[in-house]
Design an enzyme around this catalytic site. Structure first.
Site, PDB file in Angstrom:
ATOM      1  N   CYS A 154       0.843  -1.190   0.000  1.00 46.68           N
ATOM      2  CA  CYS A 154       0.000   0.000   0.000  1.00 46.68           C
ATOM      3  C   CYS A 154       0.880   1.242   0.000  1.00 46.68           C
ATOM      4  O   CYS A 154       1.635   1.488   0.947  1.00 46.68           O
ATOM      5  CB  CYS A 154      -0.927   0.010   1.219  1.00 46.68           C
ATOM      6  SG  CYS A 154      -2.019   1.458   1.262  1.00 46.68           S
ATOM      7  N   CYS A 157      -0.590   3.787   2.947  1.00 50.95           N
ATOM      8  CA  CYS A 157      -0.280   3.446   4.343  1.00 50.95           C
ATOM      9  C   CYS A 157       1.198   3.109   4.516  1.00 50.95           C
ATOM     10  O   CYS A 157       1.684   3.047   5.645  1.00 50.95           O
ATOM     11  CB  CYS A 157      -1.120   2.258   4.793  1.00 50.95           C
ATOM     12  SG  CYS A 157      -2.906   2.544   4.786  1.00 50.95           S
ATOM     13  N   CYS A 168      -9.169   1.200   1.997  1.00 49.89           N
ATOM     14  CA  CYS A 168     -10.478   1.854   1.945  1.00 49.89           C
ATOM     15  C   CYS A 168     -10.269   3.357   1.795  1.00 49.89           C
ATOM     16  O   CYS A 168      -9.646   3.989   2.653  1.00 49.89           O
ATOM     17  CB  CYS A 168     -11.287   1.552   3.207  1.00 49.89           C
ATOM     18  SG  CYS A 168     -12.871   2.427   3.274  1.00 49.89           S
ATOM     19  N   CYS A 171     -12.230   5.244   4.844  1.00 52.79           N
ATOM     20  CA  CYS A 171     -11.583   5.135   6.153  1.00 52.79           C
ATOM     21  C   CYS A 171     -10.112   5.536   6.094  1.00 52.79           C
ATOM     22  O   CYS A 171      -9.501   5.779   7.132  1.00 52.79           O
ATOM     23  CB  CYS A 171     -11.698   3.702   6.677  1.00 52.79           C
ATOM     24  SG  CYS A 171     -13.393   3.126   6.921  1.00 52.79           S
ATOM     25  N   CYS A 174      -5.827   0.544   5.299  1.00 55.91           N
ATOM     26  CA  CYS A 174      -5.970  -0.791   4.728  1.00 55.91           C
ATOM     27  C   CYS A 174      -6.774  -1.678   5.672  1.00 55.91           C
ATOM     28  O   CYS A 174      -6.629  -1.596   6.895  1.00 55.91           O
ATOM     29  CB  CYS A 174      -4.602  -1.406   4.466  1.00 55.91           C
ATOM     30  SG  CYS A 174      -3.737  -0.678   3.060  1.00 55.91           S
ATOM     31  N   HIS A 181     -17.023  -1.217   2.032  1.00 56.43           N
ATOM     32  CA  HIS A 181     -17.303  -0.168   3.014  1.00 56.43           C
ATOM     33  C   HIS A 181     -18.807   0.071   3.007  1.00 56.43           C
ATOM     34  O   HIS A 181     -19.393   0.387   1.974  1.00 56.43           O
ATOM     35  CB  HIS A 181     -16.564   1.129   2.679  1.00 56.43           C
ATOM     36  CG  HIS A 181     -16.828   2.218   3.671  1.00 56.43           C
ATOM     37  ND1 HIS A 181     -16.052   2.397   4.808  1.00 56.43           N
ATOM     38  CD2 HIS A 181     -17.793   3.172   3.724  1.00 56.43           C
ATOM     39  CE1 HIS A 181     -16.526   3.417   5.496  1.00 56.43           C
ATOM     40  NE2 HIS A 181     -17.582   3.906   4.873  1.00 56.43           N
ATOM     41  N   CYS A 182     -19.420  -0.073   4.178  1.00 57.26           N
ATOM     42  CA  CYS A 182     -20.881   0.060   4.285  1.00 57.26           C
ATOM     43  C   CYS A 182     -21.230   1.418   4.884  1.00 57.26           C
ATOM     44  O   CYS A 182     -20.883   1.693   6.042  1.00 57.26           O
ATOM     45  CB  CYS A 182     -21.455  -1.053   5.161  1.00 57.26           C
ATOM     46  SG  CYS A 182     -23.256  -0.984   5.327  1.00 57.26           S
ATOM     47  N   CYS A 188     -16.032  -0.409   7.665  1.00 58.62           N
ATOM     48  CA  CYS A 188     -15.801  -1.458   6.671  1.00 58.62           C
ATOM     49  C   CYS A 188     -16.220  -2.815   7.219  1.00 58.62           C
ATOM     50  O   CYS A 188     -16.126  -3.074   8.427  1.00 58.62           O
ATOM     51  CB  CYS A 188     -14.323  -1.498   6.283  1.00 58.62           C
ATOM     52  SG  CYS A 188     -13.800  -0.159   5.197  1.00 58.62           S
TER      53      CYS A 188
END
Length: 301
Positions: A154, A157, A168, A171, A174, A181-182, A188
């Protein structure tokens, strides 16, 4: 506040709306439906009410876990563990306050590295990892690689990405075994929240079905003229229609996630397969252990 913090704050409005729906439905049920049930018998009323309250409690508990629990972030502790199996935590590696240095074949930095809406390993196939980043990726054993064959890392990050982990953009972190993601959870669905999410879908569907069934019975009695002093109320009728719509939606959505659980896939993997180190197709699923073991991997024995 940066953009991601603003997203997180605004994301609590869907959570409050969901809790308000549960509260409103319970208020209407207890003040309008239960009195009608009581006229037909006290024991049956108590039994239905207890069942309904238990299911509601289970749904709210699962929902609270989904909202409050960290879904899991990439960390490394033991260099011999596999990133996709078991419950061994991974200690986060060497993060810095500055953007990572990336060498590229083209000589220019890809714009997708700073794009918060993109997955930070798959969208930068022209980026070459530095020696330090490659060293970090060797601390975990993975089955999957980037589309260009390099280890998954990543760039936002600045940590190696275990199998099935994704960044995400909401957010800004990772997430292990990220499903999606809800917005209704402001969180997540991932490694540590998948079980609670599936249970929430099942309990919520059962709750809506109970609300619809018990309310429908008394409106059928109203149509038949029993009891004679029955007074039509709009709130219970509207709640019954909403419960029916939500029950159908949750049954379909929950059934899909139970299916994914049984074949050990995430929502992301269902439409975008993995790239494995060996010459395997992207639709190959090396994580599928069979229905029973897949179920136990999430719910335990």
């Amino acid at each position: 506040m940066n953009r991601h913090q603003i997203y997180r704050v605004l994301g609590f409005f869907p959570v409050l709306f969901t809790l308000a729906l549960f509260g409103w439905s319970q208020y209407v049920y207890l003040t309008s439906v239960v009195p009608l049930m009581h006229e037909q018998g006290t024991k049956r009323t108590i039994a239905w009410t207890v069942v309904e309250l238990v299911v509601l409690g289970l749904a709210l508990w699962s929902y609270a876990v989904c909202v409050a629990r960290n879904p899991g972030n990439p960390v490394v502790r033991n260099p011999t563990v596999f990133s996709h199996g078991g419950t061994t935590p991974y200690m986060r590696l060497a993060t810095t306050a500055h953007a990572p240095t990336v060498r590229q074949r083209s000589g220019s930095v890809s714009s997708s590295v700073s794009d918060p809406a993109s997955d930070s390993d798959s969208s930068c196939d022209n980026a070459v990892l530095t020696t330090e980043q490659l060293r970090q990726t060797q601390l975990i054993h993975t089955l999957t690689v980037r589309d260009n064959g390099q280890p998954r890392f990543c760039l936002k990050c600045n940590v190696p990405k275990p199998d099935r982990a994704h960044h995400c953009s909401t957010c800004n972190v990772c997430v292990l075994k990220m499903d999606h993601h809800c917005p209704w959870l402001n969180n997540c669905v991932g490694f540590r929240t998948q079980k609670a999410f599936v249970l929430f879908l099942v309990y919520s569907a059962l709750y809506c079905a109970l609300m619809f069934e018990t309310t429908l019975i008394y409106y059928v009695m109203y149509i038949m003229g029993l009891p004679a002093d029955f007074q039509f109320e709009l709130a219970p009728f509207f709640m019954m229609l909403m419960a029916f719509a939500f029950a159908l939606s949750l049954l379909g959505f929950g059934g899909f996630h139970v299916y994914l659980l049984l074949i050990n896939k995430t929502t992301i993997e269902s439409y975008d397969g993995n790239t494995f180190r060996h010459a395997l197709g992207k639709r190959t699923n090396l994580f599928n252990l069979g229905y029973r073991r897949n179920f136990r991997q999430v719910f335990g024995r």
